[in-house]
Design a protein around this motif. Structure first.
Motif, PDB file in Angstrom:
ATOM      1  N   VAL A   8      35.599  45.808  13.971  1.00  0.00           N
ATOM      2  CA  VAL A   8      36.820  46.479  13.120  1.00  0.00           C
ATOM      3  C   VAL A   8      36.132  47.385  12.046  1.00  0.00           C
ATOM      4  CG1 VAL A   8      38.685  46.110  11.973  1.00  0.00           C
ATOM      5  CG2 VAL A   8      38.213  44.294  13.332  1.00  0.00           C
ATOM      6  N   GLY A  12      30.362  54.031   8.561  1.00  0.00           N
ATOM      7  CA  GLY A  12      28.637  54.141   8.475  1.00  0.00           C
ATOM      8  C   GLY A  12      28.127  52.913   8.693  1.00  0.00           C
ATOM      9  N   CYS A  71      33.932  45.451   9.369  1.00  0.00           N
ATOM     10  CA  CYS A  71      33.039  46.271   8.287  1.00  0.00           C
ATOM     11  C   CYS A  71      34.031  47.336   7.915  1.00  0.00           C
ATOM     12  CB  CYS A  71      31.869  47.026   9.289  1.00  0.00           C
ATOM     13  SG  CYS A  71      30.712  46.047   9.959  1.00  0.00           S
ATOM     14  N   VAL A  72      34.578  46.882   7.008  1.00  0.00           N
ATOM     15  CA  VAL A  72      35.733  47.747   6.475  1.00  0.00           C
ATOM     16  C   VAL A  72      35.926  47.586   4.760  1.00  0.00           C
ATOM     17  CG1 VAL A  72      37.418  47.167   8.362  1.00  0.00           C
ATOM     18  CG2 VAL A  72      37.459  45.947   6.191  1.00  0.00           C
ATOM     19  N   LYS A  95      30.131  42.332   3.273  1.00  0.00           N
ATOM     20  CA  LYS A  95      30.563  42.140   1.662  1.00  0.00           C
ATOM     21  C   LYS A  95      30.929  43.200   1.251  1.00  0.00           C
ATOM     22  CE  LYS A  95      28.246  44.609  -0.198  1.00  0.00           C
ATOM     23  NZ  LYS A  95      28.273  46.037  -0.127  1.00  0.00           N
TER      24      LYS A  95
END
Ligand SMILES: NC(=O)c1ccc[n+]([C@@H]2O[C@H](COP(=O)([O-])OP(=O)(O)OC[C@H]3O[C@@H](n4cnc5c(N)ncnc54)[C@H](O)[C@@H]3O)[C@@H](O)[C@H]2O)c1
Length: 327
Positions: A8, A12, A71-72, A95
């Motif tokens: 998700v 980068g 990774c949002v 995080k």
């Protein structure tokens, strides 16, 4: 058994994780979910047979995924975690946990009720140098620590907005808070001073402070300060320096320096901490043994408590005790 993995976010750090996974055996990236279909399909191009989605529900309905990487940006957390918890899909989440404490606390309680395998991307814990520091600290008395995250402002637009990133201390410097907790134990009280010195006049739409320093009292009786800035034109020092009765341990993102009375020993990282993080997570997904995961959601919630309490302290001008703070 080849694990089927979805992502998700397609920015980068998804690219960074994907690059490492492309070299790993036993893992197949099957799906990407983004805010727009073109972005998701573009990310999927590099993976044979992978599919792009603009809806997490469709992705989870149509793919049988063993694990998902999230990774949002901080402001995008919430619905993603709730969907994964409901379906019982283990996740590795970058995080920080979010913008504040209330939603992460609710997510943590739902994870515990399930229970569900989670891993949070506090990768400093997986560095060889950090593990070496833990060994050395067993026979030392810690007095205090100084932590730093000094650098420039990342270019992604959400980062400069308080309602996008939560500010540098939550978004970035939480790595140092987490490393402090991991090496020196739990935090009792924080007192923070933040300011806007440069970036709000230099760049459009900046609402986050660009300098800050946080004084920390630990449960052990040790003290620390962790400071950050994003006003520099390039990169600056990142690390945690631990002052002990037998010298200074300087942890950076590359190595540990053990500075004694008459000697300096340097331990460079031999292994990639992100690969260690992946291996620990996938081992847990395959076997159910979570013992190699060094950062789980419930533990990261304590790091999020410290960084959020610091934000409240900076706003009120008063120290915040963690046992009295609920966000
Ligand atoms: N552990 C580390 O060393 C490390 C390093 C860099 C970034 N990060 C973390 O990774 C996270 C992402 O950073 P990045 O550099 O990839 O940012 P980025 O801006 O490059 O990418 C973020 C992506 O998330 C997508 N997105 C936003 N909301 C979404 C939603 N609701 N559903 C699906 N996709 C959504 C955006 O479209 C974008 O593709 C941040 O929290 C950051 O702190 C961790």
């Amino acid at each position: 058994m080849t694990l089927q993995v979805g992502f998700v976010g397609t920015g980068g750090f998804t690219r960074f994780h994907c690059n490492l996974l492309s070299k790993m055996e036993g893992v197949q990236v099957r799906a990407f979910c983004a805010t727009r279909l073109e972005k998701a399909e573009q990310a999927a191009v590099d993976w044979n047979g992978a599919v792009g989605y603009d809806s997490l529900t469709h992705m989870l309905d149509q793919q049988k995924l063993d694990a998902v990487f999230v990774c949002v940006p901080p402001m995008a957390h919430g619905e993603i975690e709730y969907a994964l918890i409901e379906r019982g899909i283990p996740f590795l989440l970058e995080k920080p946990l979010g913008l504040d404490l209330l939603q992460p606390a609710d997510i943590a309680s739902r994870i515990q009720a399930k229970p569900l395998i989670t891993s949070i991307g506090y990768h400093f814990r997986y560095m060889d140098s950090t593990q070496r520091a833990l060994e050395l600290l067993k026979s030392r008395t810690v007095g205090m620590a100084l932590g730093y995250w000094m650098g420039s402002m990342p270019k992604v637009p959400w980062w400069r907005r308080q309602d996008g990133s939560g500010g540098q201390f939550i978004e970035q410097t939480s790595h140092m808070v987490d490393l402090l907790r991991y090496t020196m134990g739990e935090v009792e009280e924080v007192y923070a001073a933040y300011a806007n010195r440069v970036m709000h006049e230099k760049e459009d739409g900046v609402t986050t402070p660009d300098v800050g320093t946080v004084t920390i009292k630990l449960v052990s009786g040790a003290v620390a300060t962790i400071s950050n800035t994003c006003i520099l034109p390039g990169s600056g020092p990142i690390g945690l320096h631990v002052y002990t009765d037998q010298g200074v341990l300087e942890l950076s993102d590359k190595s540990l320096k053990d500075i004694g009375r008459a000697s300096v020993c340097e331990y460079a990282n031999q292994n990639d901490p992100y690969i260690r993080e992946h291996e620990a997570f996938f081992h847990a997904v395959r076997t159910g043994d979570t013992s190699r995961i060094l950062s789980i959601y419930a533990d990261s919630l304590r790091t999020q408590t410290v960084t959020t309490a610091a934000l409240h302290s900076a706003a009120s001008g008063l120290p915040v005790r963690l046992d009295e703070f609920s966000g």
